[in-house]
Write a protein that holds these residues in place. Structure first.
Motif, PDB file in Angstrom:
ATOM      1  N   ARG A   5      38.122 -23.273 -62.484  1.00 34.56           N
ATOM      2  CA  ARG A   5      38.491 -24.282 -61.501  1.00 34.56           C
ATOM      3  C   ARG A   5      38.453 -23.663 -60.088  1.00 34.56           C
ATOM      4  NH1 ARG A   5      40.168 -29.489 -59.803  1.00 34.56           N
ATOM      5  NH2 ARG A   5      40.013 -28.732 -57.706  1.00 34.56           N
ATOM      6  N   ARG A   6      39.045 -22.509 -59.986  1.00 36.49           N
ATOM      7  CA  ARG A   6      39.131 -21.845 -58.700  1.00 36.49           C
ATOM      8  C   ARG A   6      37.725 -21.562 -58.171  1.00 36.49           C
ATOM      9  NH1 ARG A   6      39.824 -16.784 -56.212  1.00 36.49           N
ATOM     10  NH2 ARG A   6      38.904 -15.728 -57.986  1.00 36.49           N
ATOM     11  N   ASP A  18      35.499 -24.984 -57.488  1.00 39.82           N
ATOM     12  CA  ASP A  18      35.817 -25.729 -56.291  1.00 39.82           C
ATOM     13  C   ASP A  18      35.715 -24.851 -55.060  1.00 39.82           C
ATOM     14  OD1 ASP A  18      36.251 -28.163 -55.291  1.00 39.82           O
ATOM     15  OD2 ASP A  18      38.423 -27.988 -55.257  1.00 39.82           O
ATOM     16  N   GLY A  19      36.361 -23.714 -55.149  1.00 40.74           N
ATOM     17  CA  GLY A  19      36.403 -22.817 -53.989  1.00 40.74           C
ATOM     18  C   GLY A  19      35.033 -22.382 -53.564  1.00 40.74           C
ATOM     19  N   ARG A  43      32.796 -25.165 -52.136  1.00 42.12           N
ATOM     20  CA  ARG A  43      33.231 -25.672 -50.849  1.00 42.12           C
ATOM     21  C   ARG A  43      32.653 -24.822 -49.714  1.00 42.12           C
ATOM     22  NH1 ARG A  43      37.430 -28.578 -49.652  1.00 42.12           N
ATOM     23  NH2 ARG A  43      38.325 -28.307 -51.702  1.00 42.12           N
ATOM     24  N   ARG A  44      32.634 -23.523 -49.949  1.00 43.94           N
ATOM     25  CA  ARG A  44      32.228 -22.659 -48.852  1.00 43.94           C
ATOM     26  C   ARG A  44      30.775 -22.239 -48.888  1.00 43.94           C
ATOM     27  NH1 ARG A  44      37.352 -20.921 -49.751  1.00 43.94           N
ATOM     28  NH2 ARG A  44      36.641 -19.295 -51.130  1.00 43.94           N
ATOM     29  N   ASP A  54      22.547 -25.560 -50.116  1.00 41.69           N
ATOM     30  CA  ASP A  54      21.466 -25.273 -51.053  1.00 41.69           C
ATOM     31  C   ASP A  54      21.916 -24.327 -52.163  1.00 41.69           C
ATOM     32  OD1 ASP A  54      19.729 -22.771 -49.043  1.00 41.69           O
ATOM     33  OD2 ASP A  54      21.826 -23.165 -49.416  1.00 41.69           O
ATOM     34  N   HIS A  55      23.188 -24.008 -52.148  1.00 43.77           N
ATOM     35  CA  HIS A  55      23.667 -23.011 -53.075  1.00 43.77           C
ATOM     36  C   HIS A  55      24.339 -23.690 -54.260  1.00 43.77           C
ATOM     37  CE1 HIS A  55      23.917 -18.661 -52.049  1.00 43.77           C
ATOM     38  NE2 HIS A  55      24.190 -18.681 -53.318  1.00 43.77           N
ATOM     39  N   THR A  56      23.602 -24.387 -55.064  1.00 40.24           N
ATOM     40  CA  THR A  56      24.238 -25.107 -56.155  1.00 40.24           C
ATOM     41  C   THR A  56      24.696 -24.129 -57.224  1.00 40.24           C
ATOM     42  OG1 THR A  56      22.670 -26.831 -55.722  1.00 40.24           O
ATOM     43  CG2 THR A  56      23.984 -27.030 -57.706  1.00 40.24           C
ATOM     44  N   THR A 104      25.903 -23.428 -61.017  1.00 37.10           N
ATOM     45  CA  THR A 104      25.765 -24.051 -62.320  1.00 37.10           C
ATOM     46  C   THR A 104      26.922 -23.628 -63.209  1.00 37.10           C
ATOM     47  OG1 THR A 104      24.559 -22.198 -63.193  1.00 37.10           O
ATOM     48  CG2 THR A 104      23.278 -23.913 -62.114  1.00 37.10           C
ATOM     49  N   ARG A 127      35.920 -40.974 -49.005  1.00 35.08           N
ATOM     50  CA  ARG A 127      36.240 -39.560 -48.774  1.00 35.08           C
ATOM     51  C   ARG A 127      34.986 -38.704 -48.857  1.00 35.08           C
ATOM     52  NH1 ARG A 127      36.134 -37.002 -53.392  1.00 35.08           N
ATOM     53  NH2 ARG A 127      37.371 -35.242 -52.736  1.00 35.08           N
ATOM     54  N   GLU A 128      35.163 -37.468 -48.410  1.00 34.09           N
ATOM     55  CA  GLU A 128      34.061 -36.506 -48.439  1.00 34.09           C
ATOM     56  C   GLU A 128      33.844 -36.029 -49.871  1.00 34.09           C
ATOM     57  OE1 GLU A 128      32.522 -35.276 -45.460  1.00 34.09           O
ATOM     58  OE2 GLU A 128      33.534 -37.040 -44.670  1.00 34.09           O
ATOM     59  N   ALA A 143      33.533 -33.299 -52.697  1.00 29.55           N
ATOM     60  CA  ALA A 143      34.031 -31.947 -52.942  1.00 29.55           C
ATOM     61  C   ALA A 143      32.989 -31.197 -53.753  1.00 29.55           C
ATOM     62  CB  ALA A 143      35.344 -32.013 -53.699  1.00 29.55           C
ATOM     63  N   ASP A 150      19.059 -24.137 -60.000  1.00 31.74           N
ATOM     64  CA  ASP A 150      18.975 -25.176 -58.973  1.00 31.74           C
ATOM     65  C   ASP A 150      17.594 -25.230 -58.330  1.00 31.74           C
ATOM     66  OD1 ASP A 150      19.185 -22.760 -57.808  1.00 31.74           O
ATOM     67  OD2 ASP A 150      20.585 -23.352 -56.249  1.00 31.74           O
ATOM     68  N   GLU A 201      43.678 -23.498 -54.905  1.00 29.86           N
ATOM     69  CA  GLU A 201      43.003 -22.634 -53.940  1.00 29.86           C
ATOM     70  C   GLU A 201      43.988 -22.176 -52.861  1.00 29.86           C
ATOM     71  OE1 GLU A 201      38.774 -22.525 -51.553  1.00 29.86           O
ATOM     72  OE2 GLU A 201      39.492 -24.418 -52.355  1.00 29.86           O
TER      73      GLU A 201
END
Lengths: 207, 1086
Positions: free
Chosen positions: A52-53, A56-57, A60-61, A65-67, A69, A123-124, A126, B224, B1015
């Protein structure tokens, strides 16, 4: 029947302070066959938290283009939590089963949250939305909602346990048939049959 | 689950083992008498059939999935495994724990490994022991990777020696071998990875490096769709070709090697051999076979050298087939001219010419408006200007606009037969014979007058060349309505078209002027090269786009700084762009002056022209005026001096004459002045080039024009290299290049310098010294500080005082980021060394070192004082600017905001005037931060935010963005605050600055709360270990706004951090909030 619940549903608050030492987890994994359900829960929480960390984390950053998997995530988590040379081979099966469940519950929790929020305000996106997109593409049925799938899967577990495991590994960890067969120690043909059944059954159930 | 269902599921599974056409019958038989089960089973089978094709075919034995690669179960190593001690479990380089073997290559074994501290997974390649040549290849890969920090090529993280075996650590790429799925693959799926690969290659090749072993196994496609190139084991620059004997055998993988490489004594790999390999990879992906696939490798090599590849059967679009055929051409010269060219051909990009039509030149727009006004008033109008000034463009635009408004427009063009111009315009056809034309013309006059009176418009292009009869008629009817004539000179009342001013050119460009000055410098460069003449502006822009220096987006020209520097070094597009005037009519003096002006290539002052052409300044001025009048030249006045540039091709002359003219120009220009180096090169005075270029580099350095100096010196070395003239004489330029690169402080600059140094053939110890110093400086900036110190210490000290100074600067930079116990001895040693020297530059540099040392110790006042001393004593603008920027940073930390702003403003001005982007950005960051902290500004600077996206300077970009994000947050512009805080976080993360990243994340959380609880908890737990109490306090304070409980849980650490900050400093804003605010946030929410 026992229904699989996400940590959110179970009211478990997962924090990182609980899982600082990878040693313990390696021990935990190695002793899983002999220990009770608490050990399993513990392992699940650790893996869930890490996934999870990172999911999401990281996303987000990362630039767009950095998908990320699921494979890369699980790989990361495995590397973080376990010393590979210490983990006995057969126990990897536990790890993958747990990782698939963790990944699934992350996506389901997130989809729920998203559904709730969508009703209220725009909303945006995530990071996890990307992952859900990947899942949708991969599962290939645009009408299939991940939350419905989650519910249906719990029914499938009662009907055919192997099929259930295969779907988890294939859909949530993107593992190939061959890899699943190896991890489960089951003939490839059996895995393929289980997948064919699971897919037909789920599509029937979800339509 | 009912029994009926149970039975149905069972039967369905069983039937899957049968051939498809037998399944229905089986279900019917097995469910006989159980209609419910039978129906369910049939339904499942129907669904199964409908979805069978969706089954992702990733199970084939050959496809290595990302998953198994990640877990180390790799198949398909290209060579049989070799006996080598299994190093799994060992720790190399103090921090990388080796795990499983994930691949074996020609040179070594690749392990998956985990970095102990960060737990990041990496790849570690360990070379096979024993073979010296293999170590040599390995060194090549290290060097290639150091030179290449190119997206799409794995990044080097560390390297060294482990138990006598060299190793290198790179990112671990999680992907499948090219093309990402099992061949054959159709073009639609292949196009994306092929284009990505060509893009990467274009970037690699631009640095002068060829890969040399491209094959599917060395090109990974990630899940990707990203493409990553690995294994630059054979990649190399020139040093290798110099050291390798003629019969060297270059390693490679024959099925993917170009024909010219498939024999003993073949040369090193080149761009063209790489392109062949790409062709072979595409062929393999499309057909499942490499070209010339044969039973044996010898046979394949023979066929490849003697037979062309037949591509007629490939199922691809026609233009793609042509590209593949070109890639696989047997003769290297027949292959595409670089990866970028192949890519453009694949994408069938529009020619840049078409894009240009979307660009509106402001001065053209002004003239069009005049025409439209005349049309609506029914008045005649004359437009004039020299050839190429854009008159036709005005008429074309006006015609289009008028037609769109419903006005009938007649366009009259040049003609020689009497009446033909007008007849063609009015009837749409050229008059066939003279008699007919005459009659028609005469009868047309009343008709034309009537038309004009009723509001129609006549546009006359090229008035001077309209046939006389038509001119008479048009003169006759002009008073009746709107006749617009355009010509070279139509009297004092005519409207002059162009040339555009620099301010007007600025409107053509996109991009911020802050920091990067894209509009200002783009316009100034375009003005220098075109004189604002429309045709030349178009010619220039077309060239820029053709060379991919510029693009047009939304009607504006987009360039970046790097491109501006590169454009500045290329010859102007003059000759091709301007409409040639009647040079034949010129007298000999005009022809001669024009030759001088064209040879100068850029604006050249009139007195220089006079001297070179051997005439007086007055004569030159008069001649140039006549040239300008007919459009063959353009002038510019700047700082009171008039300069001229050519706008037409030079009258024909012999190569010898031309060379002599370049020499004369070189002699007329003062040494080290702009453009002189090019004259020396063109004049064949190669021996004078290095000294001149070095002098130019020195003067640019002294002026602080570091960015430009770096580009210039590098380009001169490149030119000399292409002329095969890089030897001992090049050392002075090389030295300036290294100094500029170190002062410039960018990794790219150092990489470029190292690359150029590689080409110089010299045994001089100076070259060796320059190389290792640049290498150490690069390592210090790449995060490999220990390695940097090791390199700098191993080969030093050097005798040459200036080089020793540079060596020590590199050591200082490396030490600055090391832990105190390691840094201290180095810093002490540096000061000791400086104390033994008396040279002023050493003293200044030592003050600088000491200043940063004090800064690091938190003694900001003293640091500012030291920097102030340097600023006063520095002999160069560059040194002064750097010192002022340092002082601004120190004053900022010392909470003396007004003084910080003053110092920063001076440094910004120096950086801006010198176009030294790094300096300006650093000083601007201090200035904005000081203004923010002293609450002297309340609104975010959007242009600065945009500009910061163009400059990525470690330590600067992230902090500058954070300040603007904080301002946006305080002025309640939440969406801007969130976006900018996120950009700041990315910038910090890019540079491994975790504390900054967390602070930016905290601000994001405070702004809109869309940060996961877990987080936040995680970040808070991590930030309390940060040694900077100010950051700890701010981060927890900001997080408290979103997650009070999480902040409370670290209350003890929070209060401890607060207590270390002196009372008087608690009220002042820090990077984002003040300590007092943080305390309030935590207390409020707690």
């Amino acid at each position: 029947m026992t229904v699989f619940r996400t940590p959110h549903e179970r009211g478990i608050n997962v924090t990182c302070t609980d899982f600082d030492t990878s040693n313990d987890l390696t021990e935990l994994l190695n002793s899983l066959s002999t220990s009770g359900p608490e050990a399993h829960d513990e392992l699940f929480r650790a893996v869930y938290y890490e996934l999870r960390r990172r999911a999401d984390g990281k996303m987000r950053r990362q630039p767009r283009d950095h998908t990320l998997t699921p494979t890369a995530l699980v790989h990361d988590v495995y590397a973080k939590l376990f010393r590979p040379e210490d983990v006995r081979w057969k126990n990897r099966r536990h790890f993958f089963a747990v990782a698939a469940l963790a990944m699934r519950s992350i996506l389901v929790d997130h989809a729920r949250k998203r559904r709730r929020k969508l009703e209220g305000l725009g909303r945006e996106r995530a990071g996890l939305d990307d992952l859900i997109d990947v899942f949708q593409q991969r599962f290939g049925t645009p009408h299939s909602d991940i939350i419905d799938l989650h519910t249906a899967l719990e029914e499938l577990k009662e009907i055919d346990c192997l099929a259930y495991e295969v779907v988890n590994a294939r859909v949530f960890l993107f593992m190939s048939m061959k890899e699943i067969a190896e991890e489960l120690g089951t003939p490839l043909r059996t895995v393929e049959r289980a997948w064919a059944f699971a897919r037909a059954w789920l599509l029937d159930r979800l339509s | 689950m009912s029994d009926a269902e149970r039975r149905a599921y069972q039967v369905f599974k069983e039937c899957l083992d049968l051939p498809d056409d037998a399944r229905d019958a089986y279900i019917d038989a097995a469910c006989a008498g159980q209609p419910e089960s039978r129906e369910i089973a049939h339904r499942l089978l129907r669904i199964h059939r409908a979805n069978a094709d969706d089954d992702l075919d990733d199970d084939s034995a050959a496809a290595t999935s990302a998953f198994s690669r990640a877990f180390g179960e790799l198949e398909g190593a290209d060579e049989p495994p070799e006996a080598l001690p299994d190093l799994s479990g060992a720790i190399v380089g103090d921090q990388f724990r080796l795990d499983t073997v994930i691949g074996r290559g020609a040179v070594g074994v690749v392990y998956r490994a985990v970095e102990e501290g960060t737990r990041r997974t990496v790849a570690v390649k360990v070379v096979h022991g024993g073979l010296a040549s293999r170590s040599e290849w390995f060194a090549r890969e290290i060097r290639a990777l150091l030179l290449l920090d190119v997206p799409g090529v794995v990044r080097l993280l560390d390297y060294g020696d482990f138990r006598g075996r060299p190793y290198l650590v790179t990112e671990l790429v999680d992907g499948q071998r090219f093309p990402g799925e099992r061949p054959p693959v159709d073009w639609a799926r292949l196009e994306a990875p092929v284009c990505s690969l060509l893009e990467i290659l274009a970037r690699v090749h631009r640095l002068g490096i060829a890969h040399g072993d491209l094959k599917p196994g060395n090109v990974l496609v990630t899940a990707d769709g990203g493409v990553m190139v690995l294994d630059l084991g054979i990649a190399g620059g020139p040093a290798m070709s110099a050291t390798d004997s003629e019969d060297a055998i270059w390693p490679g993988t024959p099925p993917y090697m170009a024909p010219e490489q498939l024999h003993a004594g073949a040369g090193p790999p080149t761009e063209r051999t790489d392109l062949y390999s790409v062709g072979a990879m595409i062929h393999k992906a499309l057909t499942g076979q490499v070209p010339h696939a044969s039973a044996s490798q010898t046979e394949m090599a023979r066929r490849r050298r003697s037979e062309s590849v037949d591509v007629t059967d490939l199922e691809v679009p026609e233009h793609v087939r042509a590209v593949i055929a070109a890639l696989l051409a047997r003769a290297p010269d027949d292959r595409p001219d670089g990866a970028a060219a192949a890519l453009a051909a694949l994408r069938r990009e529009q020619s840049p010419f078409d894009e240009l039509s979307g660009l509106d030149y402001p001065w053209i727009v002004t003239s069009v408006e005049r025409v439209l006004a005349a049309a609506s008033d029914g008045q005649a109008l004359d437009l004039h200007g020299p050839p190429g000034s854009g008159k036709r463009r005005v008429l074309r635009r006006a015609a289009a606009d008028l037609s769109a408004m419903g006005v009938r427009v007649y366009r009259v063009c040049a003609g020689s037969t009497p009446g033909s111009s007008l007849v063609a315009a009015l009837t749409g056809r050229l008059a066939r014979d003279r008699g007919g034309a005459t009659r028609s013309t005469e009868s047309l006059a009343p008709h034309l007058r009537l038309a004009l009176e009723s509001g129609d418009v006549v546009l006359v292009d090229d008035w001077d060349h309209v046939d006389p009869l038509s001119r008479d008629v048009l003169d006759d009817v002009r008073s009746s309505g709107c006749v617009v004539r355009a010509g070279a000179w139509l009297g004092p009342d005519a409207v002059a078209v162009g040339p555009g001013t620099e301010a007007q050119l600025r409107e053509l460009f996109a991009g911020p002027d802050r920091l990067v000055h894209l509009r200002e410098d783009g316009a100034s460069l375009l003005m220098d090269r075109s004189g604002g003449v429309a045709a030349r502006v178009g010619g220039e822009l077309r060239e820029w786009m053709r060379a991919r220096f510029a693009r047009i987006v939304d009607g504006r020209v987009v360039v970046d700084r790097d491109a501006l520097e590169r454009i500045d070094r290329t010859p102007c597009a003059v000759g091709r762009a301007a409409s040639p005037c009647r040079i034949g009519d010129f007298d000999e003096r005009s022809r001669d002056v024009l030759r001088t002006v064209v040879a100068a290539d850029r604006f050249v002052e009139i007195d220089v022209v006079a001297r070179v052409s051997g005439i007086s300044v007055e004569e030159a001025t008069a001649t140039i005026a006549s040239l300008v009048e007919c459009g063959a030249a353009a002038v510019r006045e700047r700082d009171g001096a008039v300069a001229v540039t050519g706008a037409a091709p030079a009258p024909s002359w012999s190569p010898d004459e031309r060379r002599a003219r370049h020499r004369a120009l070189a002699m007329a220009l003062p040494p080290g002045s702009p453009g002189r180096t090019r004259q020396l090169l063109a004049g064949g005075l190669l021996d004078q080039v290095p000294d001149d270029a070095a002098a130019r580099g020195q003067s640019l350095l002294a002026e602080g024009r570091v960015t430009r100096g770096l580009a210039r010196t590098r380009s001169v070395l490149g030119m000399l290299r292409r002329m095969g003239a890089v030897g001992d004489a090049s050392l002075p330029i090389a030295r300036v290049l290294v100094v500029l690169a170190m002062v410039g402080g960018s990794r790219d600059g150092l990489r470029a310098a190292l690359h150029e140094l590689d080409w110089i053939e010299s045994d001089a110890s100076e070259l060796r010294d320059l190389k290792f110093i640049a290498h150490a400086a690069l390592l210090a900036m790449t995060g490999l500080q220990r390695r940097a110190l090791a390199v700098a210490d191993a080969q030093g000290p050097v005798e040459d005082i200036d080089l020793e100074l540079r060596r020590n600067t590199a050591r200082r930079r490396a030490a600055a980021r090391l832990p105190e116990d390691l840094a201290r001895p180095v810093l002490d040693d540096l000061q000791e060394w400086a104390a033994t020297r008396t040279e002023r530059r050493v003293q200044l540099e030592a003050l600088d070192w000491l200043g940063w040392q004090r800064y690091g110790e938190g003694r900001f006042r003293e640091a500012a004082e030291l920097f102030g001393q340097i600023a006063e004593r520095s002999a160069t603008e560059c040194g002064r600017g750097n010192a002022l920027a340092g002082a601004a940073s120190a004053l900022l930390e010392a909470h003396d905001f007004d003084a910080a702003v003053r110092a920063a403003e001076q440094a910004v001005a120096i950086g801006r005037d010198a176009r030294f982007v790094g300096l300006e950005a650093r000083a601007e960051r201090s200035r904005r931060s000081a203004l923010y902290r002293s609450a002297q500004t309340t609104s975010p600077d959007r242009e600065l935010v945009e500009a910061l996206q163009h400059v990525r300077i470690p330590n600067v970009t992230g902090m500058a963005l954070l300040t603007e994000a904080a301002l946006a947050w305080r002025s309640d512009d939440r969406s801007l605050a969130r976006d900018v805080a996120q950009a700041a976080a990315v910038s910090f993360a890019d540079n491994g600055q975790r504390a900054g990243e967390i602070l930016a994340l905290a601000l994001q959380a405070a702004v809109d709360g869309d940060v996961a609880q877990s987080e936040i908890t995680d970040a808070i737990n991590e930030i309390v270990t940060c040694p900077l109490p100010g950051i700890v306090v701010q981060a927890i304070g900001l997080f408290a706004l979103r997650s009070p409980a999480a902040a409370q849980s670290r209350r003890t650490e929070f209060l401890a951090a607060v207590s270390t900050i002196p009372e008087p400093h608690r009220a002042a804003r820090r990077e984002v909030i003040s300590v007092a605010e943080a305390v309030e946030f935590v207390a409020l929410r707690g």
